[in-house]
Scaffold this motif. Structure first.
Motif, PDB file in Angstrom:
ATOM      1  N   GLN A 242       0.844  -1.184   0.000  1.00 37.83           N
ATOM      2  CA  GLN A 242       0.000   0.000   0.000  1.00 37.83           C
ATOM      3  C   GLN A 242       0.881   1.236   0.000  1.00 37.83           C
ATOM      4  OE1 GLN A 242      -2.683   0.533   3.305  1.00 37.83           O
ATOM      5  NE2 GLN A 242      -3.823   2.148   2.272  1.00 37.83           N
ATOM      6  N   GLU A 243       0.615   2.131  -0.941  1.00 35.63           N
ATOM      7  CA  GLU A 243       1.279   3.431  -1.011  1.00 35.63           C
ATOM      8  C   GLU A 243       0.196   4.496  -1.069  1.00 35.63           C
ATOM      9  OE1 GLU A 243       5.326   3.132  -3.452  1.00 35.63           O
ATOM     10  OE2 GLU A 243       3.636   2.410  -4.617  1.00 35.63           O
ATOM     11  N   GLY A 244      -0.173   5.013   0.095  1.00 35.70           N
ATOM     12  CA  GLY A 244      -1.277   5.960   0.131  1.00 35.70           C
ATOM     13  C   GLY A 244      -2.561   5.282  -0.282  1.00 35.70           C
ATOM     14  N   LYS A 245      -3.187   5.809  -1.322  1.00 35.65           N
ATOM     15  CA  LYS A 245      -4.432   5.218  -1.814  1.00 35.65           C
ATOM     16  C   LYS A 245      -4.180   4.075  -2.805  1.00 35.65           C
ATOM     17  CE  LYS A 245      -7.116   9.487  -1.331  1.00 35.65           C
ATOM     18  NZ  LYS A 245      -7.954  10.494  -2.046  1.00 35.65           N
ATOM     19  N   LYS A 246      -2.955   3.938  -3.251  1.00 38.54           N
ATOM     20  CA  LYS A 246      -2.622   2.907  -4.232  1.00 38.54           C
ATOM     21  C   LYS A 246      -2.298   1.595  -3.534  1.00 38.54           C
ATOM     22  CE  LYS A 246       0.691   1.867  -7.926  1.00 38.54           C
ATOM     23  NZ  LYS A 246       1.905   2.361  -8.645  1.00 38.54           N
ATOM     24  N   ILE A 247      -2.933   0.525  -3.980  1.00 39.99           N
ATOM     25  CA  ILE A 247      -2.694  -0.804  -3.416  1.00 39.99           C
ATOM     26  C   ILE A 247      -2.285  -1.747  -4.545  1.00 39.99           C
ATOM     27  CG2 ILE A 247      -3.712  -2.784  -2.232  1.00 39.99           C
ATOM     28  CD1 ILE A 247      -5.582  -0.865  -0.812  1.00 39.99           C
ATOM     29  N   ILE A 248      -1.146  -2.398  -4.367  1.00 44.79           N
ATOM     30  CA  ILE A 248      -0.653  -3.383  -5.321  1.00 44.79           C
ATOM     31  C   ILE A 248      -0.805  -4.759  -4.700  1.00 44.79           C
ATOM     32  CG2 ILE A 248       1.348  -4.193  -6.622  1.00 44.79           C
ATOM     33  CD1 ILE A 248       2.461  -1.332  -6.405  1.00 44.79           C
TER      34      ILE A 248
ATOM     35  N   TYR B  94       2.407 -15.515  -9.427  1.00 44.46           N
ATOM     36  CA  TYR B  94       2.687 -14.752 -10.639  1.00 44.46           C
ATOM     37  C   TYR B  94       3.919 -13.847 -10.505  1.00 44.46           C
ATOM     38  CZ  TYR B  94      -2.063 -16.309 -11.506  1.00 44.46           C
ATOM     39  OH  TYR B  94      -3.198 -17.078 -11.658  1.00 44.46           O
ATOM     40  N   VAL B  95       4.658 -14.004  -9.439  1.00 44.58           N
ATOM     41  CA  VAL B  95       5.862 -13.191  -9.237  1.00 44.58           C
ATOM     42  C   VAL B  95       7.041 -13.833  -9.966  1.00 44.58           C
ATOM     43  CG1 VAL B  95       7.525 -12.359  -7.535  1.00 44.58           C
ATOM     44  CG2 VAL B  95       5.075 -12.228  -7.048  1.00 44.58           C
ATOM     45  N   ARG B  96       7.683 -13.062 -10.809  1.00 45.79           N
ATOM     46  CA  ARG B  96       8.829 -13.554 -11.576  1.00 45.79           C
ATOM     47  C   ARG B  96       9.973 -12.544 -11.532  1.00 45.79           C
ATOM     48  NH1 ARG B  96       5.654 -17.115 -11.523  1.00 45.79           N
ATOM     49  NH2 ARG B  96       4.970 -18.515 -13.184  1.00 45.79           N
TER      50      ARG B  96
ATOM     51  N   PHE C 126      10.031  -6.734  -9.224  1.00 45.79           N
ATOM     52  CA  PHE C 126       9.778  -8.029  -9.854  1.00 45.79           C
ATOM     53  C   PHE C 126       8.788  -7.833 -10.994  1.00 45.79           C
ATOM     54  CE2 PHE C 126       6.609  -7.890  -6.363  1.00 45.79           C
ATOM     55  CZ  PHE C 126       5.439  -8.143  -7.067  1.00 45.79           C
ATOM     56  N   ILE C 127       8.592  -8.896 -11.765  1.00 41.51           N
ATOM     57  CA  ILE C 127       7.666  -8.857 -12.900  1.00 41.51           C
ATOM     58  C   ILE C 127       6.392  -9.627 -12.541  1.00 41.51           C
ATOM     59  CG2 ILE C 127       7.288  -9.523 -15.314  1.00 41.51           C
ATOM     60  CD1 ILE C 127       9.270  -7.243 -14.962  1.00 41.51           C
ATOM     61  N   ASP C 128       5.262  -8.986 -12.775  1.00 43.12           N
ATOM     62  CA  ASP C 128       3.966  -9.650 -12.630  1.00 43.12           C
ATOM     63  C   ASP C 128       3.686 -10.373 -13.940  1.00 43.12           C
ATOM     64  OD1 ASP C 128       1.332 -10.434 -12.401  1.00 43.12           O
ATOM     65  OD2 ASP C 128       0.596  -8.503 -11.673  1.00 43.12           O
ATOM     66  N   SER C 129       3.761 -11.700 -13.923  1.00 43.21           N
ATOM     67  CA  SER C 129       3.645 -12.474 -15.161  1.00 43.21           C
ATOM     68  C   SER C 129       2.265 -12.387 -15.800  1.00 43.21           C
ATOM     69  CB  SER C 129       4.003 -13.940 -14.894  1.00 43.21           C
ATOM     70  OG  SER C 129       3.059 -14.540 -14.011  1.00 43.21           O
ATOM     71  N   ARG C 130       1.282 -11.914 -15.078  1.00 41.70           N
ATOM     72  CA  ARG C 130      -0.055 -11.768 -15.655  1.00 41.70           C
ATOM     73  C   ARG C 130      -0.097 -10.658 -16.693  1.00 41.70           C
ATOM     74  NH1 ARG C 130      -3.363 -10.835 -10.242  1.00 41.70           N
ATOM     75  NH2 ARG C 130      -1.621  -9.353 -10.070  1.00 41.70           N
ATOM     76  N   THR C 131       0.706  -9.617 -16.477  1.00 41.06           N
ATOM     77  CA  THR C 131       0.694  -8.453 -17.367  1.00 41.06           C
ATOM     78  C   THR C 131       2.080  -8.119 -17.919  1.00 41.06           C
ATOM     79  OG1 THR C 131       1.039  -6.952 -15.491  1.00 41.06           O
ATOM     80  CG2 THR C 131      -1.242  -7.450 -16.111  1.00 41.06           C
ATOM     81  N   ASP C 132       3.116  -8.832 -17.443  1.00 37.10           N
ATOM     82  CA  ASP C 132       4.502  -8.531 -17.796  1.00 37.10           C
ATOM     83  C   ASP C 132       4.912  -7.125 -17.364  1.00 37.10           C
ATOM     84  OD1 ASP C 132       5.128 -11.005 -18.893  1.00 37.10           O
ATOM     85  OD2 ASP C 132       4.383 -10.433 -20.879  1.00 37.10           O
ATOM     86  N   ALA C 133       4.225  -6.586 -16.375  1.00 43.82           N
ATOM     87  CA  ALA C 133       4.533  -5.250 -15.868  1.00 43.82           C
ATOM     88  C   ALA C 133       5.504  -5.348 -14.699  1.00 43.82           C
ATOM     89  CB  ALA C 133       3.258  -4.538 -15.422  1.00 43.82           C
TER      90      ALA C 133
END
Length: 219
Positions: free
Chosen positions: A113-119, A125-127, A181-188
């Motif tokens: 959580q970064e303020g209102k942003k939640i990851i 899916y962590v790569r 890290f890379i989220d393999s669901r979106t490659d982001a």
């Protein structure tokens, strides 16, 4: 488990499971960084004003080469001053809302959580977990001690003071650390930490790799 539920459990001391890794924002480290940014802004803008008073308009009247060099020097000083002010605003905002900044690693999920942003990324899916920079030579197997020591040394405020005080420079320079890290669901790319305000990025990377490996091995 939903991210809101994970955050709620993490904040409740009696409810957080023993195998959760909960990393709050380290207020004292952010405060130290703020002090560094204040001095950085003063020095950067101070040098800009001083150099500008000497160079303008003289250096712009004697030729293009002198004008180019003057512009580069003024740009560097202005960038350093304004950049420090920007980082100062960012860190003050983080400090005022420190309770809204949190990293949680559960046996199944990564939540930040970064303020209102939640990851929220399931560990499945962590790569490509990557910690950039130079780790401390004094790293030990004790993650708690390493986190405390490295978070002291990696903040911009500490780096600023270390440059000013004689005898505090190390023989081997250390580069800034960051963890992603890379989220393999979106490659982001997901930025876990861009400094040591949550602890030592290399220690966090080791823990994240351990939890991720456990999940993906059982899949």
């Amino acid at each position: 488990m939903e991210s809101a539920e994970i955050l709620e459990k993490a904040r409740a001391i009696d409810e957080a499971p023993y195998d959760w890794i909960i990393l709050p924002l380290l207020r004292d480290k952010v405060t130290l960084a703020i002090i560094g940014w204040v001095f950085g802004a003063i020095v950067g803008l101070g040098f800009f004003a001083f150099i500008a008073s000497i160079m303008i308009p003289h250096n712009y009247q004697i030729g293009p080469f002198a004008a180019l060099i003057s512009t580069i020097l003024l740009g560097i000083m202005l960038f350093a001053g304004l950049g420090s002010i920007w980082q100062l605003v960012v860190d003050v905002s983080r400090l005022l809302r420190a309770d809204k900044h949190l990293i949680i690693i559960t046996p199944d999920d990564f939540v930040k959580q970064e303020g209102k942003k939640i990851i929220h990324v399931p560990l499945m899916y962590v790569r490509y977990i990557t910690a950039r920079g130079s780790p401390s030579r004094n790293r030990t197997s004790s993650s708690e001690r390493t986190s405390a020591q490295a978070s002291n040394e990696n903040t911009p405020g500490f780096q600023f003071w270390r440059g000013l005080i004689p005898g505090t420079r190390r023989r081997r320079k250390r580069t800034p650390t960051a963890l992603a890290f890379i989220d393999s669901r979106t490659d982001a790319e997901v930025i876990v930490a861009s400094d040591a305000s949550y602890g030592d990025p290399f220690t966090i990377a080791d823990l994240l790799k351990e939890y991720t490996t456990n999940v993906q091995r059982l899949a």
